[in-house]
Motif scaffolding. Structure first.
Motif, PDB file in Angstrom:
ATOM      1  N   ASP A 164     -33.934  -6.516  -7.415  1.00  0.00           N
ATOM      2  CA  ASP A 164     -34.532  -5.591  -8.384  1.00  0.00           C
ATOM      3  C   ASP A 164     -35.012  -6.335  -9.620  1.00  0.00           C
ATOM      4  OD1 ASP A 164     -34.164  -3.487  -6.722  1.00  0.00           O
ATOM      5  OD2 ASP A 164     -32.340  -2.753  -7.691  1.00  0.00           O
ATOM      6  N   LYS A 165     -34.166  -7.254 -10.097  1.00  0.00           N
ATOM      7  CA  LYS A 165     -34.576  -8.138 -11.188  1.00  0.00           C
ATOM      8  C   LYS A 165     -34.403  -9.572 -10.717  1.00  0.00           C
ATOM      9  CE  LYS A 165     -33.369  -5.504 -15.379  1.00  0.00           C
ATOM     10  NZ  LYS A 165     -34.444  -5.724 -16.352  1.00  0.00           N
ATOM     11  N   ILE A 166     -35.420 -10.377 -10.902  1.00  0.00           N
ATOM     12  CA  ILE A 166     -35.334 -11.781 -10.512  1.00  0.00           C
ATOM     13  C   ILE A 166     -34.610 -12.546 -11.623  1.00  0.00           C
ATOM     14  CG2 ILE A 166     -36.690 -13.855 -10.067  1.00  0.00           C
ATOM     15  CD1 ILE A 166     -38.793 -12.088  -8.793  1.00  0.00           C
ATOM     16  N   GLY A 167     -33.537 -13.209 -11.247  1.00  0.00           N
ATOM     17  CA  GLY A 167     -32.768 -13.978 -12.220  1.00  0.00           C
ATOM     18  C   GLY A 167     -33.307 -15.393 -12.380  1.00  0.00           C
ATOM     19  N   ASP A 168     -32.656 -16.132 -13.257  1.00  0.00           N
ATOM     20  CA  ASP A 168     -33.147 -17.477 -13.576  1.00  0.00           C
ATOM     21  C   ASP A 168     -32.896 -18.498 -12.471  1.00  0.00           C
ATOM     22  OD1 ASP A 168     -34.302 -17.009 -16.098  1.00  0.00           O
ATOM     23  OD2 ASP A 168     -32.329 -17.005 -17.056  1.00  0.00           O
ATOM     24  N   GLU A 169     -32.095 -18.124 -11.452  1.00  0.00           N
ATOM     25  CA  GLU A 169     -31.783 -19.079 -10.385  1.00  0.00           C
ATOM     26  C   GLU A 169     -32.314 -18.621  -9.033  1.00  0.00           C
ATOM     27  OE1 GLU A 169     -27.571 -19.926 -10.626  1.00  0.00           O
ATOM     28  OE2 GLU A 169     -27.861 -21.031 -12.503  1.00  0.00           O
ATOM     29  N   PHE A 170     -33.327 -17.757  -9.052  1.00  0.00           N
ATOM     30  CA  PHE A 170     -33.910 -17.264  -7.796  1.00  0.00           C
ATOM     31  C   PHE A 170     -34.849 -18.314  -7.218  1.00  0.00           C
ATOM     32  CE2 PHE A 170     -36.762 -14.399  -5.286  1.00  0.00           C
ATOM     33  CZ  PHE A 170     -35.787 -13.857  -4.457  1.00  0.00           C
ATOM     34  N   PHE A 171     -34.866 -18.384  -5.885  1.00  0.00           N
ATOM     35  CA  PHE A 171     -35.613 -19.478  -5.245  1.00  0.00           C
ATOM     36  C   PHE A 171     -37.131 -19.250  -5.211  1.00  0.00           C
ATOM     37  CE2 PHE A 171     -35.198 -18.284  -0.399  1.00  0.00           C
ATOM     38  CZ  PHE A 171     -35.440 -16.964  -0.671  1.00  0.00           C
ATOM     39  N   GLN A 172     -37.853 -20.355  -5.083  1.00  0.00           N
ATOM     40  CA  GLN A 172     -39.304 -20.366  -5.116  1.00  0.00           C
ATOM     41  C   GLN A 172     -39.838 -20.294  -3.683  1.00  0.00           C
ATOM     42  OE1 GLN A 172     -36.998 -22.592  -6.596  1.00  0.00           O
ATOM     43  NE2 GLN A 172     -38.249 -24.096  -7.647  1.00  0.00           N
ATOM     44  N   THR A 173     -40.334 -19.134  -3.297  1.00  0.00           N
ATOM     45  CA  THR A 173     -40.948 -18.972  -1.972  1.00  0.00           C
ATOM     46  C   THR A 173     -42.278 -18.241  -2.132  1.00  0.00           C
ATOM     47  OG1 THR A 173     -39.828 -16.856  -1.586  1.00  0.00           O
ATOM     48  CG2 THR A 173     -38.701 -18.832  -0.827  1.00  0.00           C
ATOM     49  N   PRO A 174     -43.258 -18.942  -2.690  1.00  0.00           N
ATOM     50  CA  PRO A 174     -44.545 -18.293  -2.976  1.00  0.00           C
ATOM     51  C   PRO A 174     -45.206 -17.751  -1.717  1.00  0.00           C
ATOM     52  CG  PRO A 174     -44.675 -20.701  -3.196  1.00  0.00           C
ATOM     53  CD  PRO A 174     -43.227 -20.349  -3.071  1.00  0.00           C
ATOM     54  N   ARG A 175     -45.971 -16.708  -1.895  1.00  0.00           N
ATOM     55  CA  ARG A 175     -46.737 -16.149  -0.781  1.00  0.00           C
ATOM     56  C   ARG A 175     -48.237 -16.277  -1.007  1.00  0.00           C
ATOM     57  NH1 ARG A 175     -44.040 -10.813   1.792  1.00  0.00           N
ATOM     58  NH2 ARG A 175     -45.737  -9.895   0.599  1.00  0.00           N
ATOM     59  N   THR A 176     -48.619 -17.173  -1.897  1.00  0.00           N
ATOM     60  CA  THR A 176     -50.026 -17.521  -2.068  1.00  0.00           C
ATOM     61  C   THR A 176     -50.120 -19.051  -2.196  1.00  0.00           C
ATOM     62  OG1 THR A 176     -49.878 -17.375  -4.469  1.00  0.00           O
ATOM     63  CG2 THR A 176     -50.622 -15.389  -3.322  1.00  0.00           C
ATOM     64  N   SER A 177     -51.315 -19.575  -1.929  1.00  0.00           N
ATOM     65  CA  SER A 177     -51.515 -21.017  -2.129  1.00  0.00           C
ATOM     66  C   SER A 177     -51.437 -21.352  -3.611  1.00  0.00           C
ATOM     67  CB  SER A 177     -52.862 -21.445  -1.552  1.00  0.00           C
ATOM     68  OG  SER A 177     -52.839 -21.322  -0.137  1.00  0.00           O
ATOM     69  N   TYR A 178     -51.927 -20.475  -4.464  1.00  0.00           N
ATOM     70  CA  TYR A 178     -51.823 -20.664  -5.913  1.00  0.00           C
ATOM     71  C   TYR A 178     -50.368 -20.811  -6.337  1.00  0.00           C
ATOM     72  CZ  TYR A 178     -51.992 -19.217 -10.861  1.00  0.00           C
ATOM     73  OH  TYR A 178     -51.856 -19.135 -12.228  1.00  0.00           O
ATOM     74  N   GLY A 179     -49.525 -19.912  -5.868  1.00  0.00           N
ATOM     75  CA  GLY A 179     -48.110 -19.990  -6.210  1.00  0.00           C
ATOM     76  C   GLY A 179     -47.471 -21.267  -5.677  1.00  0.00           C
ATOM     77  N   THR A 180     -47.883 -21.679  -4.496  1.00  0.00           N
ATOM     78  CA  THR A 180     -47.390 -22.931  -3.924  1.00  0.00           C
ATOM     79  C   THR A 180     -47.772 -24.104  -4.817  1.00  0.00           C
ATOM     80  OG1 THR A 180     -47.619 -22.034  -1.685  1.00  0.00           O
ATOM     81  CG2 THR A 180     -47.515 -24.444  -1.898  1.00  0.00           C
ATOM     82  N   GLN A 181     -49.018 -24.116  -5.234  1.00  0.00           N
ATOM     83  CA  GLN A 181     -49.506 -25.222  -6.070  1.00  0.00           C
ATOM     84  C   GLN A 181     -48.791 -25.246  -7.420  1.00  0.00           C
ATOM     85  OE1 GLN A 181     -53.464 -23.791  -5.667  1.00  0.00           O
ATOM     86  NE2 GLN A 181     -53.527 -24.436  -3.521  1.00  0.00           N
ATOM     87  N   LYS A 182     -48.539 -24.090  -7.990  1.00  0.00           N
ATOM     88  CA  LYS A 182     -47.803 -24.039  -9.259  1.00  0.00           C
ATOM     89  C   LYS A 182     -46.359 -24.504  -9.065  1.00  0.00           C
ATOM     90  CE  LYS A 182     -50.812 -22.556 -12.337  1.00  0.00           C
ATOM     91  NZ  LYS A 182     -51.207 -23.461 -13.451  1.00  0.00           N
TER      92      LYS A 182
END
Lengths: 329, 329
Positions: B137-155
């Motif tokens: 419901d709320k993303i905390g400061d230790e939530f993992f990075q699993t982007p679903r866009t190429s932009y998010g992957t690149q960032k």
């Protein structure tokens, strides 16, 4: 079934090759061809009815990746890496092999798919080094990636690329974050984690070993046999259940160095334990302290990945697989 | 104080420039020079006593990065990016700018540091697109990075590099994951998130806007004024408290499209709301559904970053900063 193993000359690569040849099958199909590549040519393997090709390649050379997928392997195991200690000492080499080399492979596959459909299963060996301290007591499946080594950074980037290339349909990736492999047979390599193996492996055959950290140091382990099992399962599993989350913490065993030593004592006695010499090393201790110590690997376990549940079991596997089934007299 | 802004022609870059010029100071020092670069030359800025240099550059050109740091800027703001929608449509361009361009900058700084000490503050604008659904419901400061866009992957990859280069002492990085900026002034850009702004911005001045998603769609917002505040604070903060974790979820406001519309109704009335035209778009809806909706940004708040607490406030900032303080009659 045509298989490519990159990093085939390493310990896990050799055991994976042996496992594939012994099975003769992968994903329900007879294996027709295995190409084994590494920075030095892997040893040839006798395999009735399987064409085995071995080659020395440098994956940091941008022209190499295209040649590796020229035969359009159905399954690619990418095990090649500059290990943690070396990647820390040689910044440029680590990035060249672990990041650029991996990206060239992904790109070659993407380019190949432009002329005719091609979407191989790509099994990427990642590492728990994608995590960095401070940690919760057990690292869950949704803990963030904040590596504290360049090696861990490079593996985390490889994972992100694997996911994006999978999401875009260029390949069908599974990233497996291996525990530290213990007991690693043979000679020590440059990995800073090498002592976790040598403090068991050497005393089991009457040799001294050096312990550079305290007995309280806790770490996350799986046997070489378990690692091969992870790789084969990653090659065969149904990836449709992974969604966009292609990278998995593998199961393993959390143990302190002290617990490792007590298992050694149970198996090989006090004389073996006395062969462990304390020689504290600050750089190693600091790196180890920055690594993950324990996991709740629920997701991978639910997906069918299996590891050991005691160090007695890990030592028994080493004795069975490396020492002919018994300790030297 | 010598400052480099990469991506200075964009909306946030222009506001950041204006803020710096207005302050005349950064990190307790008078600003002597600001270099503004972008893929098109940023507009010149009048600034008494500050040398302002503007240039058009392509950061995907490997030879450019060295020229950008030739004057050894003390603070570098890296805002340049191919936005989410475009990076999804043009895979190669997104990687060339967002990954390679960023890495060239880091490498040029590392190379510069070989001949004489150089370790600039590097403020990297990342994005909540590093996260991918399903979310808590709320993303905390230790939530993992699993982007679903190429932009998010690149960032996410840029963040990892920023951390590693900081850890190795090559630069002093702070990565800030910006909420979606709302209300973005001016013309729509190619970002798939653009409608979050246009459904307020256009009706406020009597124009129609298109809503491609449902009113239940929830998202995470901060004003342009807050974004400039984040950047300035990231440039000035004490980074010694960050340790190896250099990338921060910025604070923001979680709101549904329906809540945005009700704020618009309170400020500008029913006639304004009637200018929002529903035109559902499946691709946009799917992308938005894969983005983060709400955060517990405790770490950034404790570090002094500040955002808005209502959409009424966000609309009021837009009216103050973009519309001369009042709605057109």
């Amino acid at each position: 079934m045509n298989i490519l193993i990159i990093g085939a000359a390493g310990m896990v690569g050799r055991k994976l090759t042996a496992g594939l040849v012994a099975n003769g099958m992968l994903r329900g199909e007879a294996i027709a061809r295995i190409e084994l590549v590494d920075v030095i040519a892997p040893a040839a393997v006798a395999a009735d009815g399987i064409e085995v090709v071995t080659r020395a390649v440098d994956i940091a050379d941008p022209s190499v990746a295209e040649t590796l997928i020229a035969s359009r392997p159905h399954v690619i195991f990418h095990l090649a890496a500059i290990v943690s200690g070396e990647a820390e000492l040689d910044f440029e080499k680590g990035y060249a092999i672990n990041l650029d080399g991996t990206r060239y492979l992904f790109e070659a596959i993407r380019q190949a798919g432009k002329s005719e459909p091609y979407c191989p299963r790509f099994v990427f060996t990642s590492s728990i080094a994608v995590f960095g301290a401070p940690f919760p007591d057990k690292i869950g499946d949704e803990f963030f990636q904040t590596p504290r080594t360049s090696y861990g950074t490079q593996k985390a980037i490889g994972e992100l690329l694997l996911s994006d290339y999978s999401r875009r349909g260029f390949l069908d990736g599974v990233g497996i974050r291996l525990p530290t492999i213990c007991i690693r047979p043979g000679k020590p390599n440059k990995a800073a984690s090498g002592f976790f193996s040598s403090i068991l492996r050497e005393p089991l055959v009457g040799k001294e070993a050096v312990l550079p950290v305290s007995e309280n140091a806790r770490h996350w382990h799986a046997s070489p046999r378990a690692a091969v099992g992870f790789l084969l399962h990653a090659a065969e599993m149904d990836t449709s259940v992974l969604g966009a989350r292609r990278n998995l913490n593998m199961p393993g065993l959390s143990a302190t160095v002290g617990e490792q030593i007590e298992a050694l004592r149970r198996v090989a006695g006090d004389d073996a334990v006395k062969l462990i010499k304390r020689d504290p090393d600050a750089m190693t201790a600091e790196m180890v302290d920055g690594w993950a110590k324990d996991f709740d690997a629920s997701r991978a376990i639910a997906l069918g990945f299996k590891a050991e549940s005691s160090f007695d079991e890990i030592i028994a596997i080493h004795i069975a697989d490396e020492l002919g089934g018994e300790l030297p007299k």
